[in-house]
Design an enzyme around this catalytic site. Structure first.
Site, PDB file in Angstrom:
ATOM      1  N   SER A  47       0.843  -1.195   0.000  1.00 40.31           N
ATOM      2  CA  SER A  47       0.000   0.000   0.000  1.00 40.31           C
ATOM      3  C   SER A  47       0.879   1.246   0.000  1.00 40.31           C
ATOM      4  O   SER A  47       2.097   1.174   0.187  1.00 40.31           O
ATOM      5  CB  SER A  47      -0.926   0.019   1.227  1.00 40.31           C
ATOM      6  OG  SER A  47      -0.167   0.098   2.419  1.00 40.31           O
ATOM      7  N   ILE A  51       3.152   4.496  -0.363  1.00 38.21           N
ATOM      8  CA  ILE A  51       4.376   4.809  -1.098  1.00 38.21           C
ATOM      9  C   ILE A  51       5.006   3.544  -1.667  1.00 38.21           C
ATOM     10  O   ILE A  51       5.478   3.521  -2.800  1.00 38.21           O
ATOM     11  CB  ILE A  51       5.381   5.536  -0.180  1.00 38.21           C
ATOM     12  CG1 ILE A  51       4.847   6.917   0.209  1.00 38.21           C
ATOM     13  CG2 ILE A  51       6.737   5.680  -0.870  1.00 38.21           C
ATOM     14  CD1 ILE A  51       5.688   7.630   1.238  1.00 38.21           C
ATOM     15  N   SER A  54      10.826  10.543   7.526  1.00 36.60           N
ATOM     16  CA  SER A  54       9.629  11.345   7.769  1.00 36.60           C
ATOM     17  C   SER A  54      10.038  12.711   8.309  1.00 36.60           C
ATOM     18  O   SER A  54      10.982  12.820   9.091  1.00 36.60           O
ATOM     19  CB  SER A  54       8.723  10.650   8.785  1.00 36.60           C
ATOM     20  OG  SER A  54       7.716  11.530   9.262  1.00 36.60           O
ATOM     21  N   TYR A  74       7.570   7.032  16.994  1.00 34.81           N
ATOM     22  CA  TYR A  74       7.729   6.915  15.548  1.00 34.81           C
ATOM     23  C   TYR A  74       8.725   7.952  15.042  1.00 34.81           C
ATOM     24  O   TYR A  74       9.615   7.635  14.238  1.00 34.81           O
ATOM     25  CB  TYR A  74       6.376   7.103  14.873  1.00 34.81           C
ATOM     26  CG  TYR A  74       6.414   7.087  13.363  1.00 34.81           C
ATOM     27  CD1 TYR A  74       6.421   5.883  12.662  1.00 34.81           C
ATOM     28  CD2 TYR A  74       6.439   8.276  12.637  1.00 34.81           C
ATOM     29  CE1 TYR A  74       6.455   5.859  11.270  1.00 34.81           C
ATOM     30  CE2 TYR A  74       6.472   8.269  11.245  1.00 34.81           C
ATOM     31  CZ  TYR A  74       6.474   7.058  10.572  1.00 34.81           C
ATOM     32  OH  TYR A  74       6.514   7.046   9.202  1.00 34.81           O
ATOM     33  N   LYS A 123      12.475   7.401  13.232  1.00 31.85           N
ATOM     34  CA  LYS A 123      12.893   7.963  11.949  1.00 31.85           C
ATOM     35  C   LYS A 123      14.199   8.728  12.076  1.00 31.85           C
ATOM     36  O   LYS A 123      15.004   8.775  11.142  1.00 31.85           O
ATOM     37  CB  LYS A 123      11.789   8.866  11.382  1.00 31.85           C
ATOM     38  CG  LYS A 123      10.538   8.097  10.955  1.00 31.85           C
ATOM     39  CD  LYS A 123      10.878   7.022   9.939  1.00 31.85           C
ATOM     40  CE  LYS A 123       9.653   6.241   9.492  1.00 31.85           C
ATOM     41  NZ  LYS A 123       9.987   5.201   8.493  1.00 31.85           N
TER      42      LYS A 123
END
Length: 213
Positions: free
Chosen positions: A50, A52, A175, A201, A205
């Site tokens: 799904s 990118i 991100s 998260y 990153k």
């Protein structure tokens, strides 16, 4: 420091993550750069069912590349493969089922993959954002296990195969959220203080960016 990082995130967001930012960047985009023939080149994309990952897989397939979809859910992976084959008329699409949160499984998968395949490009795209602190069966915090450790192990394990190929590449999707967190190597498992899945998260990153840049 937190105020500074949030300010940077806000300013950068206004410049790059808005419609105006997109339109400004689009002025420097050259469609001809995408007119390439990828026949004979092999790509592995994690989280490819799904978003990118799937879009990248589809575009690579349209240009003749061999694509290895590395996904956690078999049904969703097979559905994505069907869509990609249909949209690209490329049958060289392969599904591999792997949970990146398990270091042992990641290593075993990479070792087996190297025996049967060559690889030119690895796209580390998979990621998760678990809002409650959860531990894997190995006792690892799930966001860290998936976004940082699993990605690192997969990359390191595949480097010999990549080096054996012509013009190899490793692409790691990060991100903008990483701008709101500083690198903290003293609390990799988020055991201190109140757990925040979004900040976990973002911290992941930061680590991913630091590991591969």
């Amino acid at each position: 420091m937190t105020f500074y990082r949030n300010a940077v995130w806000f300013v950068k967001g206004l410049q790059e993550y808005t419609k105006g930012g997109y339109e400004a960047a689009a002025k420097h985009f050259a469609q001809a750069d995408l007119d390439v023939n990828l026949a004979g080149r092999s790509f592995m994309i994690t989280g490819a069912n799904s978003g990118i990952g799937k879009t990248a897989a589809t575009e690579i397939a349209k240009r003749g590349g061999t694509v290895h979809l590395v996904c956690r859910n078999k049904d969703r992976a097979e559905e994505a493969k069907g869509d990609i084959v249909k949209n690209s008329n490329n049958e060289n699409i392969h599904v591999h089922i792997l949970d990146l949160s398990s270091p042992r499984k990641v290593w075993e998968f990479a070792e087996q993959f190297k025996k049967d395949n060559n690889l030119h490009v690895l796209v580390n795209n998979a990621g998760c954002m678990v809002n409650q602190r959860e531990l894997t069966e190995d006792g690892l915090e799930k966001n860290f296990a998936t976004n940082t450790l699993g990605t690192y192990i997969l990359t390191q394990a595949l480097i010999p195969t990549l080096k054996a190929s012509s013009d190899p590449r490793v692409i790691t999707v990060s991100s903008g959220g990483m701008l709101v967190q500083k690198l903290n190597v003293d609390d990799l498992q988020f055991e201190k203080g109140q757990f925040d899945g979004t900040m976990a998260y973002a911290q992941n990153k930061v680590r991913a960016y630091g590991c591969f840049v």
